[in-house]
Design a protein around this motif. Structure first.
Motif, PDB file in Angstrom:
ATOM      1  N   ARG A   6       0.212  -7.145  14.372  1.00  0.00           N
ATOM      2  CA  ARG A   6       0.135  -8.117  14.390  1.00  0.00           C
ATOM      3  C   ARG A   6      -1.440  -8.757  14.726  1.00  0.00           C
ATOM      4  O   ARG A   6      -2.387  -8.358  15.925  1.00  0.00           O
ATOM      5  N   TYR A  53     -14.443 -11.126   4.526  1.00  0.00           N
ATOM      6  CA  TYR A  53     -13.674 -11.655   4.093  1.00  0.00           C
ATOM      7  C   TYR A  53     -12.340 -11.900   5.405  1.00  0.00           C
ATOM      8  O   TYR A  53     -11.769 -12.496   5.443  1.00  0.00           O
ATOM      9  N   TRP A  54     -12.076 -10.551   5.851  1.00  0.00           N
ATOM     10  CA  TRP A  54     -10.855 -10.524   5.970  1.00  0.00           C
ATOM     11  C   TRP A  54     -11.073 -11.285   7.861  1.00  0.00           C
ATOM     12  O   TRP A  54     -11.876 -11.211   8.416  1.00  0.00           O
ATOM     13  N   THR A  93      -5.845  -5.995  11.104  1.00  0.00           N
ATOM     14  CA  THR A  93      -5.702  -5.493   9.711  1.00  0.00           C
ATOM     15  C   THR A  93      -6.589  -4.651   9.689  1.00  0.00           C
ATOM     16  O   THR A  93      -5.543  -3.670   8.942  1.00  0.00           O
ATOM     17  N   ALA A 142      -2.162   3.879   6.542  1.00  0.00           N
ATOM     18  CA  ALA A 142      -2.368   4.696   5.266  1.00  0.00           C
ATOM     19  C   ALA A 142      -3.835   5.706   5.242  1.00  0.00           C
ATOM     20  O   ALA A 142      -3.680   6.309   3.928  1.00  0.00           O
ATOM     21  N   PHE A 164      -6.127 -20.787   3.645  1.00  0.00           N
ATOM     22  CA  PHE A 164      -4.316 -21.534   3.031  1.00  0.00           C
ATOM     23  C   PHE A 164      -4.086 -21.589   2.844  1.00  0.00           C
ATOM     24  O   PHE A 164      -3.779 -20.521   1.885  1.00  0.00           O
ATOM     25  N   HIS A 175      -0.102   2.841  -5.187  1.00  0.00           N
ATOM     26  CA  HIS A 175      -1.379   2.393  -3.673  1.00  0.00           C
ATOM     27  C   HIS A 175      -1.719   3.768  -3.649  1.00  0.00           C
ATOM     28  O   HIS A 175      -3.018   4.096  -2.771  1.00  0.00           O
ATOM     29  N   SER A 195       1.118   4.763   1.099  1.00  0.00           N
ATOM     30  CA  SER A 195       0.787   3.471   1.418  1.00  0.00           C
ATOM     31  C   SER A 195       1.182   2.835   2.216  1.00  0.00           C
ATOM     32  O   SER A 195       0.377   1.708   3.095  1.00  0.00           O
ATOM     33  N   HIS A 196       2.202   2.893   2.749  1.00  0.00           N
ATOM     34  CA  HIS A 196       3.244   2.284   3.274  1.00  0.00           C
ATOM     35  C   HIS A 196       3.240   0.808   3.118  1.00  0.00           C
ATOM     36  O   HIS A 196       3.281   0.036   3.920  1.00  0.00           O
ATOM     37  N   SER A 202       2.953  -3.141   2.824  1.00  0.00           N
ATOM     38  CA  SER A 202       3.576  -3.478   3.168  1.00  0.00           C
ATOM     39  C   SER A 202       3.265  -5.064   3.169  1.00  0.00           C
ATOM     40  O   SER A 202       2.059  -5.966   3.232  1.00  0.00           O
ATOM     41  N   PRO A 204       4.373 -14.142  10.529  1.00  0.00           N
ATOM     42  CA  PRO A 204       3.653 -13.299   9.569  1.00  0.00           C
ATOM     43  C   PRO A 204       2.704 -12.115   9.991  1.00  0.00           C
ATOM     44  O   PRO A 204       2.028 -12.349  11.192  1.00  0.00           O
ATOM     45  N   TRP A 205       2.679 -10.913   9.604  1.00  0.00           N
ATOM     46  CA  TRP A 205       2.018  -9.952  10.260  1.00  0.00           C
ATOM     47  C   TRP A 205       0.224 -10.206   9.519  1.00  0.00           C
ATOM     48  O   TRP A 205      -0.278  -9.239  10.111  1.00  0.00           O
ATOM     49  N   TYR A 206      -0.184 -10.419   8.579  1.00  0.00           N
ATOM     50  CA  TYR A 206      -1.565 -10.588   7.578  1.00  0.00           C
ATOM     51  C   TYR A 206      -2.010  -9.431   7.630  1.00  0.00           C
ATOM     52  O   TYR A 206      -2.853  -8.426   8.198  1.00  0.00           O
ATOM     53  N   HIS A 207      -1.359  -8.108   6.763  1.00  0.00           N
ATOM     54  CA  HIS A 207      -1.637  -6.998   6.653  1.00  0.00           C
ATOM     55  C   HIS A 207      -2.350  -6.895   5.571  1.00  0.00           C
ATOM     56  O   HIS A 207      -2.860  -8.080   5.128  1.00  0.00           O
ATOM     57  N   ARG A 208      -2.705  -5.714   5.238  1.00  0.00           N
ATOM     58  CA  ARG A 208      -4.072  -5.804   4.258  1.00  0.00           C
ATOM     59  C   ARG A 208      -4.415  -6.745   2.969  1.00  0.00           C
ATOM     60  O   ARG A 208      -4.367  -6.797   2.196  1.00  0.00           O
ATOM     61  N   GLU A 209      -2.643  -6.001   2.477  1.00  0.00           N
ATOM     62  CA  GLU A 209      -2.774  -6.793   1.080  1.00  0.00           C
ATOM     63  C   GLU A 209      -1.904  -8.420   0.992  1.00  0.00           C
ATOM     64  O   GLU A 209      -1.601  -8.741   0.205  1.00  0.00           O
ATOM     65  N   THR A 242      -4.245 -10.218   2.957  1.00  0.00           N
ATOM     66  CA  THR A 242      -5.159 -10.658   3.575  1.00  0.00           C
ATOM     67  C   THR A 242      -6.627 -10.352   2.442  1.00  0.00           C
ATOM     68  O   THR A 242      -6.926 -11.359   2.058  1.00  0.00           O
ATOM     69  N   SER A 243      -7.159  -9.376   2.967  1.00  0.00           N
ATOM     70  CA  SER A 243      -8.009  -8.258   1.756  1.00  0.00           C
ATOM     71  C   SER A 243      -7.505  -8.840   0.311  1.00  0.00           C
ATOM     72  O   SER A 243      -8.685  -8.795  -0.288  1.00  0.00           O
ATOM     73  N   THR A 257      -4.972 -12.258  -1.858  1.00  0.00           N
ATOM     74  CA  THR A 257      -5.467 -13.776  -1.664  1.00  0.00           C
ATOM     75  C   THR A 257      -6.054 -14.467  -2.490  1.00  0.00           C
ATOM     76  O   THR A 257      -7.137 -13.789  -3.440  1.00  0.00           O
ATOM     77  N   LYS A 264      -3.382 -18.332   0.694  1.00  0.00           N
ATOM     78  CA  LYS A 264      -2.630 -16.872   1.111  1.00  0.00           C
ATOM     79  C   LYS A 264      -1.816 -17.488   1.096  1.00  0.00           C
ATOM     80  O   LYS A 264      -1.016 -18.259   0.451  1.00  0.00           O
TER      81      LYS A 264
END
Lengths: 305, 440
Positions: free
Chosen positions: A53, A113-114, A119, A127, A178, B127, B228-229, B231, B287-292, B294-295, B298, B308
């Motif tokens: 996280r 961006y990230w 992450t 992955a 947001f 993926h 891809s796991h 998430s 929330p975890w804010y994983h790749r799918e 954030t990157s 969104t 988001k």
């Protein structure tokens, strides 16, 4: 116990029980009412619980430097993402793009961006590399994460990433997001004379032919005198699609420099692994002879007329 | 009165299509062999006929198939569509993705009737490719902020009370190639990242009750077991509402492409949250804010900020006949058809315009009108050979009206990629062909 004390005990038990449950549980029954499923042990959970996280929760012990990461990145990542994170083909660009988010062609990278560095660690570990997910040690993930941060000018070249130094990283676009506030449009159900007919102009039409070109896309079934069973089982996945820079089966230009190295060298690479390709394509149960058969099939595909 | 295009001599069409794939030098020979090759090669059953015989099958003659025996039962233990329908298939757009492992294919919406998408035609999005999972070795772990973390087998999941629902599944990138301008030449590619199936499984709320959720719980992480796991973070409110842990699709076990043996399914929400090959659900407080989330997934706006957790697939619609794949072959009466949907609930109405949005007529809703499901609409019309600009506009039960491209771009710019649900325009030409256009 007196009756009063007994009653107090029961009430306090009840209060304790109810406060331990969310409000919705009251009307739905209680935990374990079905008695279905097996208790998950701490060890079982630890094996699968891989998520990280933004606050760093989940990061394992370990460390990795930008310096260590450079070599690993070149070996495991560069064939798709480019040596500088610039991306190869349509594989993701990892670096650059600063200040481009408002431009007509924004470049959404780790740096531009990230919102969170967590992450990056999570995804690389979860992955990557594309052909061998979750094959890297925690230290390797730390090192490659550090290097990708370095490619984005987010850390210095002497940086060492650990669970502790992780909190020092500030991502430039952290405040760029947001929460969903849609609906953000308001159309009406006008039925007549909704706009001036003279204002209706064609702005754009497709410039690409996609549907008619479809037959070229279908995977062609090659015929061969060499047994292709192992190829289909272990190699086709990447070599038919050109995954991660794999020379595509039948692509003579891509294979020419490889054929020049000779069959023995190619076979050694296929058995031991080369670049991002894992040993025996990740199918460790294959014998060396089976790998050789698959290689011969692929060689034949670029020798045929 | 009403003629469905493309229903002409399907036999001839099939042979010429097969022939077009053949090396020109061999084509003449191929055509001579005619149907014996086309039919035999595809279905593997005898089909002794010739081109001239096709005419002999028409009235007043007795067709060949009426004077002979056909194949017996379990010739195909698991049945397949007619060999004459081989062009009804998923297709991909090669330039969209780097390879075919992390890629997408599209549902042939123009070819379908009703609202259910056959399982083999449901769009695919992977993926890391489709994993092969032995159901005996499948486990679902539910842990985190819970009283009793549990592991379930397939048999375990099937012992819980089950729920069945018909819902659409839509990739939020559906139509994403059209944000800047009309780009795709077929309905399959402009709107084909959507399918609608009957899904059966156990409500996630039932499983959450069973493990006992702690009071501080607010989010759930869903994680796949493929390479891809995949998430995604899902708010607890949704998980307690209608989220399903699905093991069956259209009456049979989930297809491998759709997450066999178990996926999570969030009705009305972007398809990416309906993680396939589900292995783990973790209950947490943030929330975890994983790749799918954030990157990817969104929505970047013109001012450089990004939306988001934009989960809901807002109301959308498209005319499926006529369309580029289904042109008009003659003047006369037709029934226009289309599909509308909303991730917020039921479709309330759909209007259709033939003049690029100047005037509109209300369409009728056909068959089942279900919340968060594809809804079919239609409108009778007579085509006099004039060019037209055909549009549809959906309204859902919340009162939300499908926006125009101009409205959507004014709100979001052109770089959002996801959640493009603007009113779509088909240009009907005087020769009956149909092309994709964007208009002012």
């Amino acid at each position: 116990m007196s009756r009063l004390a007994n009653r107090i005990f029961v009430v306090s038990l009840l209060v304790a029980f109810m406060s331990a449950l969310p409000a919705w549980a009251d009307s739905h029954g209680k935990a374990g009412q079905y008695g279905i499923g097996k208790a998950a042990t701490a060890e079982e959970i630890a094996g699968w619980d891989i998520d990280i996280r933004p606050d760093g929760k989940g990061l394992p012990p370990g460390s990795g430097s930008v310096e260590d990461g450079e070599m690993m990145y070149e070996e495991k990542c560069a064939s798709c993402h480019g040596s500088f994170g610039e991306g190869v083909g349509r594989y993701p660009v990892l670096s650059g793009g600063e200040g481009s988010l408002t431009e007509p062609r924004p470049e959404k990278t780790v740096g531009s961006y990230w919102p969170y560095a967590s992450t990056l660690w999570d995804y690389i570990h979860r992955a990557m590399p594309f052909t061998q997910p979750q094959s890297m040690s925690d230290d390797e993930v730390y090192a490659i994460t550090a290097y990708v941060l370095y490619l984005n000018d987010l850390v210095e070249d002497d940086f060492v990433l650990t669970a502790e130094t992780f909190t020092s990283i500030e991502m430039p676009n952290q405040d760029g997001f947001f929460l969903d506030d849609r609906p953000d449009t308001e159309n009406t159900t006008c039925m007549e004379d909704c706009k001036d007919p003279a204002s209706v102009k064609i702005l754009s039409e497709p410039t690409m032919v996609t549907l008619a070109a479809q037959e070229d896309v279908a995977v062609t079934e090659e015929t061969s005198s060499v047994d292709d069973k192992v190829y289909r089982q272990a190699c086709q996945m990447c070599h038919a699609a050109g995954v991660a820079g794999a020379p595509m089966t039948g692509d003579k230009a891509a294979w020419a420099p490889r054929l020049e190295q000779g069959r023995e060298k190619l076979l050694t690479g296929a058995i031991e692994g080369i670049g991002i390709m894992p040993a025996k394509g990740g199918q460790k149960q294959l014998s060396d002879q089976e790998v050789a058969t698959a290689l011969d099939y692929m060689i034949e595909q670029v020798k045929q007329d | 009165m009403f003629s469905k295009p493309g229903s002409g001599p399907a036999v001839l069409r099939k042979v010429s299509q097969e022939a077009s794939k053949v090396d020109p030098a061999k084509r003449r020979d191929f055509l001579k062999k005619g149907l014996a090759v086309a039919g035999g090669a595809v279905v593997g059953v005898p089909f002794a006929s010739t081109l001239s015989a096709a005419e002999n099958n028409l009235p007043p003659n007795l067709p060949e198939w009426s004077r002979s025996l056909g194949a017996g039962v379990i010739t195909n233990p698991y049945g397949m569509p007619s060999a004459f329908e081989g062009e009804i298939k998923r297709r991909t757009v090669p330039w969209l993705t780097a390879d075919r492992i992390a890629a997408i294919s599209f549902t042939p919406l123009a070819e379908l009737d009703g609202i259910i998408t056959p399982s083999g035609l449901v769009f695919e999005r992977y993926h890391a490719g489709v994993p092969t999972i032995n159901p005996d070795e499948y486990r679902l772990m539910l842990h985190g902020l819970v009283e009793n973390p549990l592991i379930f087998t397939i048999d375990d999941l099937r012992r819980f009370p089950s729920t069945t629902a018909i819902n659409f599944l839509e990739c939020p990138a559906n139509g994403g190639m059209e944000w800047r301008a009309a780009q795709m030449d077929a309905l399959q590619f402009t709107h084909g990242m959507i399918s609608c199936c009957e899904w059966t499984g156990v409500l996630l709320s039932t499983l959450l009750e069973e493990v006992g959720v702690k009071p501080e719980a607010k989010w759930i992480l869903a994680e796949g077991s493929d390479g891809s796991h995949m998430s995604r973070s899902i708010p607890l409110e949704k998980a307690l509402d209608d989220t399903l842990i699905v093991y069956a699709q259209n009456g049979e076990p989930l297809r491998p492409e759709q997450g066999y043996p178990v996926r999570i399914f969030n009705p009305g929400w972007e398809g990416n949250t309906s993680v396939k090959w589900l292995r783990r659900l973790e209950v947490g407080d943030k929330p975890w804010y994983h790749r799918e989330e954030t990157s990817k997934y969104t929505d970047l706006l013109a001012d450089g900020r990004a939306r988001k957790f934009s989960y809901v697939q807002e109301s959308n619609s498209v005319v499926t006949f006529p369309c580029p794949e289904k042109p008009l072959k003659q003047k006369g009466r037709y029934e226009l058809e289309g599909l509308a949907w909303s991730g917020s609930g039921k479709i309330k109405r759909v209007d259709v315009s033939f003049d690029g949005g100047v005037n509109w007529r209300q369409a009728r809703l056909k068959g089942l009108v279900l919340p968060k499901a594809l809804t079919r609409f239609s409108l009778d019309f007579t085509w006099d050979g004039s060019p037209a600009l055909i549009q549809s506009r959906s309204v859902d039960e919340t009162g939300y009206v499908q926006p125009t491209f101009a409205q959507l771009r004014a709100a979001r710019g052109e770089s959002s990629i996801y959640h493009k649900n603007a009113i779509h325009t088909w240009r009907l030409h005087a020769d009956g062909t149909v092309t994709n256009v964007q208009i002012s």
